[in-house]
Scaffold this active site. Structure first.
Site, PDB file in Angstrom:
ATOM      1  CD  GLN A  71      38.741  49.829  32.487  1.00  0.00           C
ATOM      2  OE1 GLN A  71      39.810  49.597  33.054  1.00  0.00           O
ATOM      3  NE2 GLN A  71      37.982  48.881  31.962  1.00  0.00           N
ATOM      4  CB  CYS A  77      41.380  46.856  32.022  1.00  0.00           C
ATOM      5  SG  CYS A  77      41.058  45.132  31.570  1.00  0.00           S
ATOM      6  CG  HIS A 371      40.835  44.646  35.802  1.00  0.00           C
ATOM      7  ND1 HIS A 371      40.409  45.483  34.803  1.00  0.00           N
ATOM      8  CD2 HIS A 371      41.323  45.461  36.781  1.00  0.00           C
ATOM      9  CE1 HIS A 371      40.608  46.743  35.157  1.00  0.00           C
ATOM     10  NE2 HIS A 371      41.161  46.747  36.359  1.00  0.00           N
ATOM     11  CG  ASN A 392      42.011  49.549  38.738  1.00  0.00           C
ATOM     12  OD1 ASN A 392      42.001  49.189  37.565  1.00  0.00           O
ATOM     13  ND2 ASN A 392      41.117  49.129  39.613  1.00  0.00           N
TER      14      ASN A 392
END
Length: 453
Positions: A71, A77, A371, A392
């Site tokens: 990102q 996110c 997040h 992630n």
């Protein structure tokens, strides 16, 4: 507001400071700690080597999801996590190599819809004073990058999805701060104009006409920053058997309908908020939390932490990744990718205590969801998970090739939300989900948005 009654000494005296300094220097251990922390930093001093050794990147349950995404310098996110779950479904269903869906496309429509959503809330509150808590809350961050699962669903259901090659990243999709600042200024100016016109007698109907003209200008500005969103495109790819495929004349909506086997209506948000004002087995929504006017409300089912774990594991064992929201910055290290409540012994290193319950951290602003990521695996021993595999969206240089490992104890303390298919819910869960949601204030901790970059 009444003037507080103060008794005793309220100011800091020089004599006090001298006593504090004398106390500090009376202990040799204080100087050792000071030297270590000032030279190497608190995280280096407090790192527990045993915790590092314990958090292995091996898992008994794993889903192959392909490489991680990035990102970059944006707070998208939640969009990356949502699109990562969809791309896995598309790639698996069509026997394709991993590929990316366009995060810039989703970002464009999210900002366009958020502009309209914000201005509608300004119209809702025209009779409020400008310095009222609700108006000031609305003005605080009308166009941030962050979002929630139901907001992601709103975008996909209305605008579909496209491969990244159809709408590539732009400078400002990957580095959004200046764009957000300028677009926020436009929205605040528009809000100021509406409230001034209303005080001068302009009707709400006329203000909505004014809003329609403004949205045309806002669309133009978004095109400058992000490019124009496609209306039709062709999709070409080779599958894992090296067979070439071409599909022409697709719209973003038909692409999603044709290639994604997932029905987003089957998925629900499960939260763990153990505060006294939110009983378990009840549903909640948050006033003024959304992006698409007329879209789905954000709705959560609050359950105990063991139920959250059971549902997450059930979906992983069914071969499907799990979108989740957490407070990623707490007791975690982005370089190693370790998320463990015992990773940093700050208490021992600093000879102090930071102990708070999860409920206290929520009530006192110490922790909220910041997040969104995706669970892609778990290590199960005797039916229980001791660590979780996390995909992630910070690129391959964070963690281990972009993947993180989360301890089950960290899950207890800093996990707040997962999204699972309703088929994994018990009858009791489904019954609780059917209740009319309790509306929370806009500034409630469960109204936080996933936007960590």
């Amino acid at each position: 507001m009444a003037t507080p009654i103060r008794t005793g000494n309220t100011a800091i005296s020089i004599a006090q400071i001298q006593r504090y300094a004398a106390d500090f220097h009376s202990s040799p251990a204080n100087r050792v700690r000071m030297n270590a922390v000032t030279k190497s930093g608190i995280q280096s001093v407090a790192t527990d080597r045993d915790a590092v050794a314990r958090m292995q990147y091996t898992f008994s349950e794993e889903i192959d999801t392909g490489p991680v995404t990035n990102q970059k310098q944006s707070g998208r996110c939640w969009l990356f996590a949502g699109l990562n779950t969809i791309r896995q479904d598309i790639a698996t269903g069509k026997h394709m190599a991993p590929f990316e869906l366009s995060q810039s496309y989703q970002m464009f429509w999210d900002k366009f819809e958020k502009a309209n959503y914000f201005l509608e809330r300004i119209l809702d509150t025209l009779d409020e004073d400008t310095d009222s808590r609700i108006v000031q809350w609305l003005l605080q961050a009308p166009l941030q990058d962050g979002g929630q699962w139901d907001m992601f669903v709103n975008l996909v259901e209305k605008y579909g999805v496209v491969p990244q090659c159809v709408m590539a990243e732009s400078y400002h999709s990957s580095k959004s701060a200046v764009m957000n600042r300028l677009l926020t200024s436009k929205l605040r100016k528009e809000a100021s104009d509406y409230r001034a016109c209303y005080r001068q007698g302009t009707s709400v109907a006329d203000l909505r006409d004014k809003k329609q003209l403004f949205l045309g200008e806002f669309y133009r500005l978004l095109c400058y920053f992000l490019g124009t969103p496609p209306t039709t495109f062709d999709f070409e790819y080779r599958d894992k058997d090296n067979v070439f495929h071409r599909d022409t004349g697709l719209t973003p909506q038909t692409f999603f309908e044709k290639y994604a086997r997932v029905d987003l209506k089957d998925y629900v948000s499960i939260i763990h908020a153990p505060t006294s004002d939110k009983p378990y087995d009840r549903t909640y929504t948050v006033k003024y939390l959304g992006n698409v006017e007329g879209g789905n409300d954000v709705v959560y089912l609050n359950v105990d932490i063991d139920t959250v774990k059971r549902l997450a594991l059930a979906q992983l064992q069914d071969g499907e990744s799990v979108w989740f929201g957490c407070d990623v910055g707490k007791r975690s290290d982005s370089e190693s990718g370790i998320m463990d409540a015992r990773l940093f012994d700050y208490e021992g290193a600093l000879d102090t205590s930071f102990a708070m319950t999860k409920a206290e951290r929520l009530d006192y602003g110490e922790s909220v969801m910041t997040h969104a990521m995706v669970f892609t695996g778990a290590n199960v021993i005797d039916g229980k998970v001791n660590r979780w595999k996390v995909q992630n969206s910070w690129g391959k240089d964070a963690g281990k090739d972009g993947f993180f490992v989360m301890s089950d104890a960290w899950f207890d303390d800093y996990m707040y939300q997962i999204v699972v298919n309703k088929k994994h819910l018990s009858e009791a869960n489904l019954s609780a989900l059917a209740q009319t949601p309790i509306e929370l204030s806009p500034w409630d901790p469960m109204g936080s948005l996933a936007m960590m970059r």
